[in-house]
Design a protein around this motif. Structure first.
Motif, PDB file in Angstrom:
ATOM      1  N   ILE A 126      -5.789  -5.350  -0.177  1.00 45.25           N
ATOM      2  CA  ILE A 126      -6.948  -5.700   0.959  1.00 45.25           C
ATOM      3  C   ILE A 126      -7.914  -6.971   0.884  1.00 45.25           C
ATOM      4  O   ILE A 126      -7.749  -8.071   1.951  1.00 45.25           O
ATOM      5  CB  ILE A 126      -8.201  -4.515   1.694  1.00 45.25           C
ATOM      6  CG1 ILE A 126      -6.783  -3.241   1.203  1.00 45.25           C
ATOM      7  CG2 ILE A 126      -8.779  -4.734   2.705  1.00 45.25           C
ATOM      8  CD1 ILE A 126      -8.377  -2.227   1.735  1.00 45.25           C
TER       9      ILE A 126
ATOM     10  N   TRP B  38      -6.181  -2.566  12.142  1.00 43.31           N
ATOM     11  CA  TRP B  38      -6.661  -3.362  11.094  1.00 43.31           C
ATOM     12  C   TRP B  38      -5.937  -4.529  11.259  1.00 43.31           C
ATOM     13  O   TRP B  38      -6.340  -6.170  10.841  1.00 43.31           O
ATOM     14  CB  TRP B  38      -5.125  -3.205  10.180  1.00 43.31           C
ATOM     15  CG  TRP B  38      -4.853  -3.796   9.176  1.00 43.31           C
ATOM     16  CD1 TRP B  38      -3.682  -4.670   9.046  1.00 43.31           C
ATOM     17  CD2 TRP B  38      -5.454  -5.170   7.943  1.00 43.31           C
ATOM     18  NE1 TRP B  38      -3.171  -6.050   8.241  1.00 43.31           N
ATOM     19  CE2 TRP B  38      -4.924  -5.803   6.961  1.00 43.31           C
ATOM     20  CE3 TRP B  38      -7.039  -4.548   7.263  1.00 43.31           C
ATOM     21  CZ2 TRP B  38      -4.993  -6.557   6.169  1.00 43.31           C
ATOM     22  CZ3 TRP B  38      -7.149  -5.086   5.927  1.00 43.31           C
ATOM     23  CH2 TRP B  38      -5.919  -6.553   5.894  1.00 43.31           C
TER      24      TRP B  38
ATOM     25  N   LEU C 163      -0.348   3.990   7.351  1.00 35.51           N
ATOM     26  CA  LEU C 163      -1.116   3.880   8.563  1.00 35.51           C
ATOM     27  C   LEU C 163      -0.682   4.198   9.403  1.00 35.51           C
ATOM     28  O   LEU C 163       0.896   3.673   9.809  1.00 35.51           O
ATOM     29  CB  LEU C 163      -1.237   2.313   8.323  1.00 35.51           C
ATOM     30  CG  LEU C 163      -2.901   1.821   7.030  1.00 35.51           C
ATOM     31  CD1 LEU C 163      -2.637   0.179   7.827  1.00 35.51           C
ATOM     32  CD2 LEU C 163      -3.559   2.390   6.543  1.00 35.51           C
TER      33      LEU C 163
ATOM     34  N   ILE D   5      -0.720   4.336   0.342  1.00 41.28           N
ATOM     35  CA  ILE D   5      -1.396   4.855   2.217  1.00 41.28           C
ATOM     36  C   ILE D   5       0.019   4.717   3.302  1.00 41.28           C
ATOM     37  O   ILE D   5       0.161   3.157   2.564  1.00 41.28           O
ATOM     38  CB  ILE D   5      -2.654   3.924   2.243  1.00 41.28           C
ATOM     39  CG1 ILE D   5      -3.617   4.313   0.869  1.00 41.28           C
ATOM     40  CG2 ILE D   5      -3.167   3.780   3.196  1.00 41.28           C
ATOM     41  CD1 ILE D   5      -4.499   3.045   0.784  1.00 41.28           C
TER      42      ILE D   5
ATOM     43  N   GLU E  99      -3.555   2.424  13.202  1.00 37.57           N
ATOM     44  CA  GLU E  99      -4.300   2.046  12.072  1.00 37.57           C
ATOM     45  C   GLU E  99      -3.721   0.784  11.972  1.00 37.57           C
ATOM     46  O   GLU E  99      -4.595  -0.009  11.899  1.00 37.57           O
ATOM     47  CB  GLU E  99      -4.536   3.352  11.530  1.00 37.57           C
ATOM     48  CG  GLU E  99      -4.932   3.929  11.797  1.00 37.57           C
ATOM     49  CD  GLU E  99      -4.801   4.612  10.255  1.00 37.57           C
ATOM     50  OE1 GLU E  99      -5.959   6.209   9.357  1.00 37.57           O
ATOM     51  OE2 GLU E  99      -3.826   5.569   9.778  1.00 37.57           O
TER      52      GLU E  99
ATOM     53  N   LEU F 213       0.867  -1.224  -0.053  1.00 38.77           N
ATOM     54  CA  LEU F 213      -0.130   0.298  -0.003  1.00 38.77           C
ATOM     55  C   LEU F 213       0.897   1.292   0.120  1.00 38.77           C
ATOM     56  O   LEU F 213       0.548   1.901  -0.593  1.00 38.77           O
ATOM     57  CB  LEU F 213      -0.695  -0.060   1.273  1.00 38.77           C
ATOM     58  CG  LEU F 213      -2.242  -1.204   1.037  1.00 38.77           C
ATOM     59  CD1 LEU F 213      -2.152  -1.132   2.313  1.00 38.77           C
ATOM     60  CD2 LEU F 213      -3.556  -1.006  -0.204  1.00 38.77           C
TER      61      LEU F 213
ATOM     62  N   THR G 212     -15.888  -6.238   1.614  1.00 37.64           N
ATOM     63  CA  THR G 212     -15.041  -6.663   2.611  1.00 37.64           C
ATOM     64  C   THR G 212     -15.606  -8.385   3.477  1.00 37.64           C
ATOM     65  O   THR G 212     -14.686  -9.057   3.609  1.00 37.64           O
ATOM     66  CB  THR G 212     -14.812  -6.218   4.212  1.00 37.64           C
ATOM     67  OG1 THR G 212     -14.302  -4.752   3.514  1.00 37.64           O
ATOM     68  CG2 THR G 212     -13.717  -6.442   5.386  1.00 37.64           C
TER      69      THR G 212
ATOM     70  N   GLY H  32     -11.882   3.191   0.026  1.00 35.90           N
ATOM     71  CA  GLY H  32     -11.397   2.178   0.027  1.00 35.90           C
ATOM     72  C   GLY H  32     -11.559   0.858  -0.641  1.00 35.90           C
ATOM     73  O   GLY H  32     -11.184  -0.026  -1.586  1.00 35.90           O
TER      74      GLY H  32
ATOM     75  N   VAL I 131      -6.913  -0.544  -4.261  1.00 36.29           N
ATOM     76  CA  VAL I 131      -6.103  -0.553  -2.706  1.00 36.29           C
ATOM     77  C   VAL I 131      -8.042  -1.547  -2.491  1.00 36.29           C
ATOM     78  O   VAL I 131      -7.400  -2.565  -1.272  1.00 36.29           O
ATOM     79  CB  VAL I 131      -7.037   0.470  -1.762  1.00 36.29           C
ATOM     80  CG1 VAL I 131      -7.411   0.532  -0.597  1.00 36.29           C
ATOM     81  CG2 VAL I 131      -6.231   1.576  -2.493  1.00 36.29           C
TER      82      VAL I 131
ATOM     83  N   PHE J   3      -9.595   2.246   6.926  1.00 37.91           N
ATOM     84  CA  PHE J   3      -9.170   2.463   5.027  1.00 37.91           C
ATOM     85  C   PHE J   3     -10.698   3.097   4.398  1.00 37.91           C
ATOM     86  O   PHE J   3     -10.235   3.727   3.196  1.00 37.91           O
ATOM     87  CB  PHE J   3      -9.245   1.184   4.392  1.00 37.91           C
ATOM     88  CG  PHE J   3      -7.773   0.601   4.760  1.00 37.91           C
ATOM     89  CD1 PHE J   3      -6.663   0.668   3.677  1.00 37.91           C
ATOM     90  CD2 PHE J   3      -8.238  -0.501   5.382  1.00 37.91           C
ATOM     91  CE1 PHE J   3      -5.864   0.134   4.611  1.00 37.91           C
ATOM     92  CE2 PHE J   3      -6.877  -1.735   5.810  1.00 37.91           C
ATOM     93  CZ  PHE J   3      -5.713  -0.573   5.063  1.00 37.91           C
TER      94      PHE J   3
END
Length: 382
Positions: free
Chosen positions: A371, A37, A29, A27, A33, A14, A321, A315, A367, A311
């Motif tokens: 992920i 995650w 983090l 990105i 964050e 990322l 997800t 994202g 992204v 995200f």
């Protein structure tokens, strides 16, 4: 945990995004964050492990070479009787009855005396393990360590051109001696290692030159992007996924049949072979199925919320997800079965399958693609 949470793969990827090339800025983090995650993907695979254990360890009785070796080492270190290392079988294999050894005069061969008590037999086994086990372990450790140390100072040992320098350089046909893989082959046995050698020959001696000469993989053979290595990877993943999926169909059919029988209140008349189990643990030591279902649902919900917080909606969307978790659960079964048979968990390849699906579902969303692969790899790693 760093590997399962993607700290050596997904998160660095990322940070390498480019707005000019990928249409998305990199990105980075924060530590909060990153913790969020990690918590989002930390529990899904844990709650998925009880049903997978029942399938691959209890029912299919896969080998799991590293686990078997660990159990053997524990028995040596703690002077315990050696674990049962009888050859395990895959579902569908036909059992072959062993014939008793009979001498020429018709008498049976020597057997364990009946006058020995269980305590005496256990003591004898412990003494044997303590003496022979330590000696074998010491010699094996010394040989493997010496070879590894020698290869460190002489790197040419890692690339021995058995078939000539040209084939080693252009087609990666070289030999890397490793006693670690020799040990894994000893544990896995002949059928699995023969299949692996057949796959090696088909992949690197047939498919690799075919893809290169046909223009399907024009890059260098070792290139994962446009080379033969990346091309044959998809072939191997397709084979493994198809094999795992087909092997799980009988289990699914039995489960559905049991549900139908319970609904029709005819469960007592269900075929005994369907309800037979190889479970050796008592009920109080097993994880209740209600805990498993509650944990899976909770981990998916919490993980989806945390990923959305980290995200954002741009994202990866929440429904995507959830789909990533479900896809990761299915692919985790394939990864665990591969681990049980070969001691290799193809988590990277399984993550690519998830990324391929998301490239079709959400095209252009780099992204979300990364992920989704991270969620799948996290489930398979755990």
């Amino acid at each position: 945990m760093p590997l399962a949470a993607g700290f050596v793969g997904i998160l660095p990827a990322l940070t390498l995004l480019s707005e000019e090339r990928d249409g998305t800025p990199p990105i980075h983090l924060s530590w909060i964050e990153a913790v969020a995650w990690s918590c989002g993907v930390a529990f899904f695979g844990v709650f998925l492990s009880p049903p997978i254990r029942k399938q691959v360890i209890i029912e299919e009785q896969l080998t799991f070479p590293s686990g078997t070796a660990t159990a053997q080492l524990i028995s040596v270190l703690h002077k315990l009787p050696p674990p049962d290392t009888t050859v395990r079988h895959r579902r569908g294999y036909t059992h072959i009855d062993e014939e008793e050894h009979v001498s020429h005069d018709g008498a049976q061969g020597p057997s364990t005396p009946d006058d020995l008590s269980d305590e005496e037999i256990e003591t004898e086994e412990r003494e044997t393990v303590e003496h022979d086990g330590w000696r074998t372990l010491s010699w094996s450790f010394s040989a493997s360590g010496s070879l590894t140390l020698f290869a460190y100072f002489f790197p040419v040992t890692f690339t021995i051109p058995l078939f000539g320098n040209y084939l080693a350089r252009e087609w990666l046909w070289y030999f890397t001696p490793s006693l670690s893989y020799v040990g894994q082959g000893i544990i896995m046995g002949f059928p699995t290692t023969l299949s692996m050698n057949l796959g090696m020959f088909v992949g690197w001696a047939i498919l690799s030159p075919l893809s290169k000469l046909s223009g399907w993989a024009p890059g260098p053979v070792g290139d994962m992007t446009n080379g033969a290595r990346g091309w044959i990877l998809w072939t191997s993943l397709g084979i493994m996924c198809a094999d795992s999926f087909v092997s799980l169909l009988p289990v699914a059919f039995d489960y559905v049949g049991d549900l139908i029988a319970r609904r029709n209140k005819d469960y007592l008349t269900v075929d005994e072979s369907r309800t037979r189990t190889h479970e050796t643990e008592t009920e109080d030591r097993l994880v209740p199925m209600t805990w498993v279902l509650f944990g899976l649902v909770s981990s998916i919900l919490v993980g989806t919320i945390l990923v959305w917080i980290v995200f954002g909606h741009e994202g990866i969307k929440p429904w995507a997800t959830v789909l990533g978790f479900l896809l990761g659960g299915m692919l985790s079964i394939f990864g665990v079965r591969a681990l049980g048979e070969t001691d290799l968990n193809p988590v990277s390849g399984l993550g690519k399958i998830s990324q391929l699906v998301f490239a079709w579902i959400q095209p252009g969303n780099i992204v979300a693609n990364i992920i989704a692969g991270g969620v799948t790899e996290a489930g398979a790693q755990q």
